[in-house]
Design an enzyme around this catalytic site. Structure first.
Site, PDB file in Angstrom:
ATOM      1  N   TYR A 179       0.870  -1.349  -0.063  1.00 48.55           N
ATOM      2  CA  TYR A 179      -0.143   0.047   0.120  1.00 48.55           C
ATOM      3  C   TYR A 179       0.832   1.439   0.001  1.00 48.55           C
ATOM      4  O   TYR A 179       0.214   2.228  -0.232  1.00 48.55           O
ATOM      5  CB  TYR A 179      -0.870   0.157   1.251  1.00 48.55           C
ATOM      6  CG  TYR A 179      -1.942  -1.310   1.383  1.00 48.55           C
ATOM      7  CD1 TYR A 179      -2.038  -1.987   0.264  1.00 48.55           C
ATOM      8  CD2 TYR A 179      -2.659  -0.947   2.499  1.00 48.55           C
ATOM      9  CE1 TYR A 179      -3.213  -3.041   0.404  1.00 48.55           C
ATOM     10  CE2 TYR A 179      -3.796  -2.195   2.731  1.00 48.55           C
ATOM     11  CZ  TYR A 179      -3.712  -3.087   1.764  1.00 48.55           C
ATOM     12  OH  TYR A 179      -4.567  -4.131   1.736  1.00 48.55           O
ATOM     13  N   ASN A 200     -19.303   4.222  11.356  1.00 51.19           N
ATOM     14  CA  ASN A 200     -19.133   2.738  11.194  1.00 51.19           C
ATOM     15  C   ASN A 200     -18.896   2.257  12.349  1.00 51.19           C
ATOM     16  O   ASN A 200     -17.912   1.283  12.415  1.00 51.19           O
ATOM     17  CB  ASN A 200     -17.933   2.615   9.842  1.00 51.19           C
ATOM     18  CG  ASN A 200     -18.399   2.972   8.491  1.00 51.19           C
ATOM     19  OD1 ASN A 200     -19.488   3.126   8.349  1.00 51.19           O
ATOM     20  ND2 ASN A 200     -17.380   3.252   7.925  1.00 51.19           N
TER      21      ASN A 200
END
Length: 300
Positions: free
Chosen positions: A29, A219
């Site tokens: 990443y 979330n």
């Protein structure tokens, strides 16, 4: 993974301050340094954060290859150990040698737990059939629209914890008139909250991803419960959807291809990592790759 730079750093900081304690990244990443900066900005102690990173496909190989890769991740993450170290994908080949190396690094204390990512049920079964210790964790894309039942069943049988990557299906199935939306409305919750609550009640570890501070805070599917009927309604939504075609293909990889040593492997966009890295593999070593002289890995 989140884009390198401020986006990742700020998202990690906001998430940790909102109460999240697990951070999932990967060498491919190209944002491990930003994760470390986000943890420092949140003013948390290292031991208060469960840190997950992954071995890139180009770093598969023997203990020297894998140790070098892990030590590089440790430097970027500014830590002396990783809580969970995963093989990101079987696409790097040499899976048996690589897994043996992962177990050795766990024994050396550089990783407290080791596992795999994007390994389908047939790969998990084959790894154990070769006499290896089962992974402690297996990560895969699992959500209400792609429930990966054979994978989840194999993990349950082998005592492997399931880490549900992309538990919101990339957000691609929200906002429409769906059964999930109807259930969320009846519960007075968002679709994301219901999707995450379903996964948690299934016993999965969830790793939702967002760069939006409001969504990060929203979330958090707590304060409500899905009834058995609700759970059955969500399970009926399974349609085999995959937001990552690369990860889906990796899970279908044949065992013989997974254990083969490859002369060249790319990390570029490894299973949606999008880190933009591309490296050649080290020299090809004769007699390596299939791990035929190796025994069951050491473990605590």
């Amino acid at each position: 993974g989140l884009k390198p730079g401020g986006e990742c750093r700020d998202a990690v900081r906001v998430a940790l301050r909102a109460g999240y304690r697990l951070v999932d990244t990967a060498a491919s990443y190209a944002n491990e340094e930003d994760v470390a900066q986000g943890i420092r900005a949140a003013c948390l102690k290292r031991e208060d954060v469960f840190l997950v990173t992954k071995l890139a496909p180009a770093d598969h190989g023997d203990i020297d290859d894998v140790r070098e890769a892990l030590e590089a991740s440790l430097r970027r993450l500014d830590t002396s150990y990783i809580d969970l170290y995963l093989i990101q994908t079987p696409k790097g080949g040499s899976v048996l040698d690589t897994w043996d190396a992962m177990l050795q690094l766990r024994s050396a204390g550089l990783a407290r737990a080791v596992g795999v990512s994007n390994f389908g049920p047939q790969l998990l079964a084959a790894l154990v059939a070769e006499g290896r210790e089962a992974p402690e964790v297996a990560q895969a894309e699992v959500h209400f629209a792609g429930q990966q039942r054979p994978f989840a069943t194999q993990c349950s049988r082998a005592g492997i914890a399931v880490m549900a990557a992309a538990p919101l299906a990339g957000g691609r199935l929200f906002g429409a008139r769906t059964e999930l939306g109807g259930l969320a409305a009846r519960k007075g919750r968002t679709e994301a909250e219901v999707a995450l609550r379903w996964a948690l009640q299934r016993g999965f570890v969830v790793t939702p991803r967002s760069k939006d501070p409001k969504r990060i805070e929203a979330n958090a599917p707590f304060g409500f419960w899905l009834t058995p009927r609700d759970m059955a309604d969500v399970e009926a939504l399974d349609r085999g959807f995959a937001s990552s075609t690369s990860a889906a293909k990796a899970m279908q990889m044949p065992w013989e291809a997974a254990i083969e040593e490859l002369s060249e492997v790319s990390d570029d966009g490894a299973d949606e990592g999008k880190g933009g890295q591309r490296r050649r593999r080290r020299r090809k070593r004769k007699g390596k790759g299939k791990g035929k002289g190796q025994g069951k890995g050491a473990g605590a």
